[in-house]
Each structure stands twice: as structure tokens, then as C-alpha cells.
Design an enzyme around this catalytic site. Structure first.
Site, mmCIF file in Angstrom:
data_model
loop_
_atom_site.group_PDB
_atom_site.id
_atom_site.type_symbol
_atom_site.label_atom_id
_atom_site.label_comp_id
_atom_site.label_asym_id
_atom_site.label_seq_id
_atom_site.Cartn_x
_atom_site.Cartn_y
_atom_site.Cartn_z
ATOM 1 N N GLU A 201 0.842 -1.181 0.000
ATOM 2 C CA GLU A 201 0.000 0.000 0.000
ATOM 3 C C GLU A 201 0.878 1.232 0.000
ATOM 4 O OE1 GLU A 201 -3.928 -0.988 2.481
ATOM 5 O OE2 GLU A 201 -2.800 0.699 3.278
ATOM 6 N N ARG A 293 -17.355 -4.931 14.835
ATOM 7 C CA ARG A 293 -17.689 -5.102 16.260
ATOM 8 C C ARG A 293 -17.802 -3.729 16.888
ATOM 9 N NH1 ARG A 293 -12.893 -3.012 17.799
ATOM 10 N NH2 ARG A 293 -11.078 -3.677 16.619
#
Lengths: 446, 79
Positions: A201, A293
Site C-alpha cells: 500500500e 464489532r
């Protein structure tokens, strides 16, 4: 659950306390779990029932799917809330919970799987039209990596596809360094995560970490609750978070929220989740990953929106609609969270387990402390070092930081070292108070 | 025979990662400064180094066992 149910809280520490409270406030019963080390813990005391699930090392208790399912069956619960960490982002666990006939308080297992793998999450974001950091598909070997890096442009990051929480990331400044470290990075990923797949990246110097809170139900409701700035980090671990992100152009804020909703809709997201972005100095933003979550820093979003995120999680798991819509949600003031860890900031952040001999919590308007500890408790060596989360809200950013400063002067923790002295310096730091900082700001100055 | 003790409380590991061979086996030789185990304390891994030379006669803990500070972990026959 038909409004009133019984929920197994499959976690420990402050988040277990947080979920037990939310269960009770919603009229549900809460069943706690605990390891040997946590026998007398606060969440055990607060729950309606508690089940011992094994030895102190997490692998023998909080990471033991069989022991947790056994506890769920024994205590005849309707649903399992995984909290954060441990098994919360483990698709196999979510699947096992569902297969055993319980409701998993979180997204469907296939969504956890899709967004848990960084490479497939990137592909999903691109397909949803959400910008991603310029990067590669998984690269096979050093020669492949060198070719891919030429296209992306240096500096780059070598990332383990199975990494997370800031682990499995290696910065590389140029071609020579990539040639030298690539094979080793893959071997490390293999041994740390059981998967040696790596991708590249572009590194974005000066970027901020800005994340968007999402909530989604089974009836097409998909709401973002604005953003959090988590740029104050050390070794990629967040230390201080605030909401809203300071000095973010209104157009960027709107676009980030919309991008998060687009991605959520595209992958069929349900329940609470967080979409993380890097925001570059030029205002460009890029998706980095999604946490499927509830997040450690969720209270700052609760502070500025007035929405109880865990209560919404329980509603969604119960098949109900969210209690809010995108049109009805707004934010007011500013909030900052300080993570008080049992680490010694003057000794390279060495963890310091031990007994807490004094524990005086701060108070006053806009001050919230989430903790599972009281005086006389032991910080055990088996789990993370979080002592408490101090969350301070103010009608503006300046007041939020001023209240945080006062709260930190009142907060007394003795018996173990803590990050309180570091936070006292941080909340009065002229650079931080003046405006946004980037993700390597703290490390570059110390 | 003498015992080498843990300096820190935490979780004991005999190998650098689950896929690797143990640092030492019974019958193996150790030298001062050699890594013989890891102890995980709050998600930080600390190396346990031998403080004397000798031959390992017994390993008192298994991977993943909890360990107290001062607890014996390895017995060696000193040379």
C-alpha cells in the site's frame, strides 16, 4: 428475544461491564463468563449469573470457543455478545454460536469473513465505489512486489493480509529496502498469523486516522454516527481519540459518512461496525479497514450523539429496527477519550501488572469513566493493559479538553504505573490543542 | 542440579511461535544469555535468558501455562 432475553457476555474487563449494563437497562438478563484470574471481577458481580470458563491464559478461557458455547448452553441464553478483541471478529466463532441456536450480537459470519481479510475488504470497497489507498493485490514474491511498488510509488507499506490492530505492517522507503525486507515480512506474517500473504500500500505521510461509526438493522436501516479522529497513536496503538474530528471540512465529513454507508450497504452489513479511513493532508480520503464489532472508543460517539451504541446492538440482534434514522441523528459538542493503561510511559511503555492500591475516579459534568476495576483489584498479566477509559464531553473542543485536564488531575491510580502522566501532558499540548495532528505525530516528537 | 526461575508473571511459551521448535529440549545445553523461553505479559513477549550454563534435565511448564514471578521453569545440571 422478544424484548426480554438472556445474553451471554463473552468478554472481560470494562467492555463486559459496559455490555452487562446495557443488557440490564434494556430489560435483559446478563450472564457473565470468567477465567481463574477474574473470579472476583466487577462484571461477574454485576451479572445475573456467571460461568467459569477456564484457566487464566486467554487461550484457555476467553479464546476458547467450546468453553464459551458450553457456558451459553448451560446458562440457557438467547444471544451471545462478543465485545471487542478475543473472538469478536472470528467468523468461525460467530458461525458456531449461530449453529448452536443462539443469536450472535454482530454482523453475519460471512460479512465478518469478507471484511476481516484486508485484501477482500479492499476489493469490496473498490466495488462499492469507495476510494482505497493505492495498493496492490496480494504479491507472490520479491520480484512481483518490486513490480507492484513501481506502479504504486514509494514510500510504501508491506501489509500482512491476515494482520490487524496495527500488527503485520512494515514501512518501506525505497526499492533497495523492499528488496531487502519483503521475504522476511512474509515469513513473519506466516508465523504470526498462520498466513504469509502480503500486499503493498502507498504510505501517506501526514495522514490522519478518521473512522466512521455505522449501525445497521435487518429492515434496511443504515445510519452513520459521524466520525472519530484517532490519530494520536504510539506504535499504531490508539492512545487518545476525539469526536468529531477537529477542523475537518464539512464536505469531507459528509462524504466520509456517505462512503461508510455505501460500503455497509454493499456488503450487507448488520449491527455496529466501524469503517476506518486515512485522510491525507490534501483532503483525499481512503478506506483502510473495517472493524466488525463495537469499538473501544465508541463512548465518544455516544457522548456527542446521545445514542447508546450497545443498546442499539441489542435491538438489532433482537430483530428490531434501529431507534434512529440518518435524518434524526445529530451531534453536539466535542468529546475526547483517554486510554489509561497499566504501562510506564517513562520506561518505554513497559506493562506493569500488580495490585491497585489506590483508585480515585474523577467526576463532574461531562465526565465518564468506563472501567472494571476498583481498589484492591489486580491487573493481571494475562490480558491487555487497559485500566480505564476516561471520556470527557464539552460544549466545544476546548471545554472537552479542559474537563479532561481537570479529570486527569483528580484521577489517582497507585500500585501500578499508568499512562495518566502522559495524558496530563497531552491534553495541555499546544500542538494537539491547536488542531489536527497526524498518526505519527506523537512518535516523531518523543 | 539447579532451577532457573521466571522473573515476570504471565503466560509461558517454550517456542518463539507455535510453528517453531522449542528453544531448548531436555538433554540440550544452555549458555548464559541464551533465550530459553518467552513469557507473555499483557500482550508483550519477554525473552527469558539462561543465567548459567548447563544441561537441561527438566522443563517444568508447558506452552500456554500460567507462571508466577519466581516460579521455577527449567532445571539444569550445571557443568
Amino acid at each position: 428475544m422478544n424484548g426480554r432475553g438472556r445474553i451471554l457476555v463473552a468478554n472481560r474487563g470494562e467492555i463486559a461491564v459496559r455490555v452487562v449494563r446495557a443488557c440490564h437497562a434494556a430489560g435483559h438478563e446478563a450472564v457473565a463468563v470468567y477465567s481463574d484470574a477474574d473470579k472476583n471481577a466487577r462484571w461477574v458481580e454485576l451479572a445475573d449469573e456467571a460461568v467459569h470458563i477456564g484457566g487464566s491464559p486467554a487461550a484457555k478461557s476467553y479464546l476458547n470457543t467450546d468453553a464459551i458455547l458450553e457456558a451459553a448452553k448451560y446458562s440457557e441464553v438467547d444471544a451471545v455478545h462478543p465485545g471487542y478483541g478475543f473472538l469478536s471478529e472470528n467468523a468461525a466463532f460467530a458461525r458456531a454460536v449461530t449453529a448452536a441456536g443462539f443469536t450472535f450480537v454482530g454482523p453475519p459470519p460471512e460479512v465478518i469473513e469478507l471484511m476481516g481479510d484486508k485484501a477482500s475488504a479492499r476489493t469490496a470497497a473498490t466495488a462499492a465505489g469507495v476510494p482505497v489507498v493505492p495498493g496492490s493485490r496480494p504479491v507472490a514474491d520479491t520480484a512481483d512486489a518490486l513490480r507492484a511498488a513501481e506502479e504504486i510509488g514509494y514510500p510504501i507499506l508491506v501489509k500482512a493480509a491476515a494482520g490487524g490492530g496495527g500488527r503485520g505492517i512494515r514501512p518501506v522507503r525505497d526499492r533497495a529496502q523492499l528488496e531487502e525486507v519483503f521475504a522476511g515480512a512474509c515469513a513473519e506474517a506466516q508465523s504470526a498469523f498462520g498466513d504469509g500473504t502480503a500486499y503493498l500500500e502507498r504510505a501517506l505521510p501526514g495522514a490522519r486516522h478518521v473512522e466512521v461509526q455505522l449501525l445497521a438493522d435487518d429492515h434496511g436501516g443504515m445510519v452513520h454516527l459521524f466520525e472519530r479522529d484517532c490519530s494520536v497513536q504510539r506504535r499504531r496503538q490508539k492512545l487518545l481519540e476525539e469526536a468529531p474530528a477537529p477542523d475537518l471540512p464539512e464536505s469531507t465529513r459528509r462524504e466520509l459518512g456517505e462512503a461508510a454507508r455505501l460500503l455497509g450497504s454493499h456488503v450487507g452489513y448488520r449491527n455496529a461496525g466501524t469503517v476506518e479511513f486515512l485522510v491525507a493532508p490534501d483532503g483525499g480520503f481512503y478506506f483502510i479497514e473495517m472493524n466488525t464489532r463495537v469499538q473501544v472508543e465508541h463512548p465518544i460517539t455516544e457522548a456527542i450523539t446521545g445514542v447508546d451504541l450497545v443498546a442499539e446492538q441489542l435491538r438489532v440482534a433482537d430483530g428490531q429496527r434501529l431507534s434512529l434514522s440518518q435524518e434524526s441523528v445529530s451531534h453536539r459538542g466535542a468529546a475526547v477519550e483517554l486510554r489509561i493503561n497499566a504501562e510506564d510511559p517513562d520506561n518505554d511503555f513497559t506493562p506493569t501488572p500488580g495490585e491497585i492500591t489506590a483508585f480515585d475516579q474523577p467526576g463532574g459534568p461531562g465526565v465518564r469513566v468506563d472501567t472494571a476495576l476498583t481498589r484492591g483489584d489486580r491487573i493481571s498479566p494475562f490480558y491487555d493493559s487497559l485500566i480505564a477509559k476516561l471520556v470527557c464531553w464539552g460544549s466545544d473542543r476546548q471545554q472537552a479538553y479542559a474537563r479532561a485536564g481537570q479529570a486527569l488531575r483528580e484521577f489517582r491510580v497507585e500500585g501500578v504505573a499508568s499512562t495518566i502522566p502522559l495524558h496530563r501532558r497531552l491534553v495541555e499540548d499546544p500542538e494537539l490543542l491547536a488542531g489536527p495532528v497526524h498518526t505519527t505525530w506523537l512518535e516523531e516528537r518523543s | 542440579m539447579s532451577t532457573m526461575n521466571a522473573q515476570l508473571p504471565g503466560v509461558f511459551y517454550r517456542r518463539p511461535t507455535p510453528d517453531h521448535a522449542p528453544f531448548v529440549e531436555v538433554g540440550g545445553k544452555v549458555e548464559p544469555g541464551q533465550t530459553i523461553a518467552l513469557i507473555e505479559v499483557m500482550k508483550t513477549y519477554n525473552e527469558v535468558k539462561a543465567d548459567r550454563s548447563g544441561t537441561v534435565s527438566r522443563i517444568l511448564l508447558d506452552d500456554g501455562d500460567e507462571v508466577e514471578a519466581g516460579q521455577g521453569i527449567v532445571e539444569v545440571d550445571e557443568v
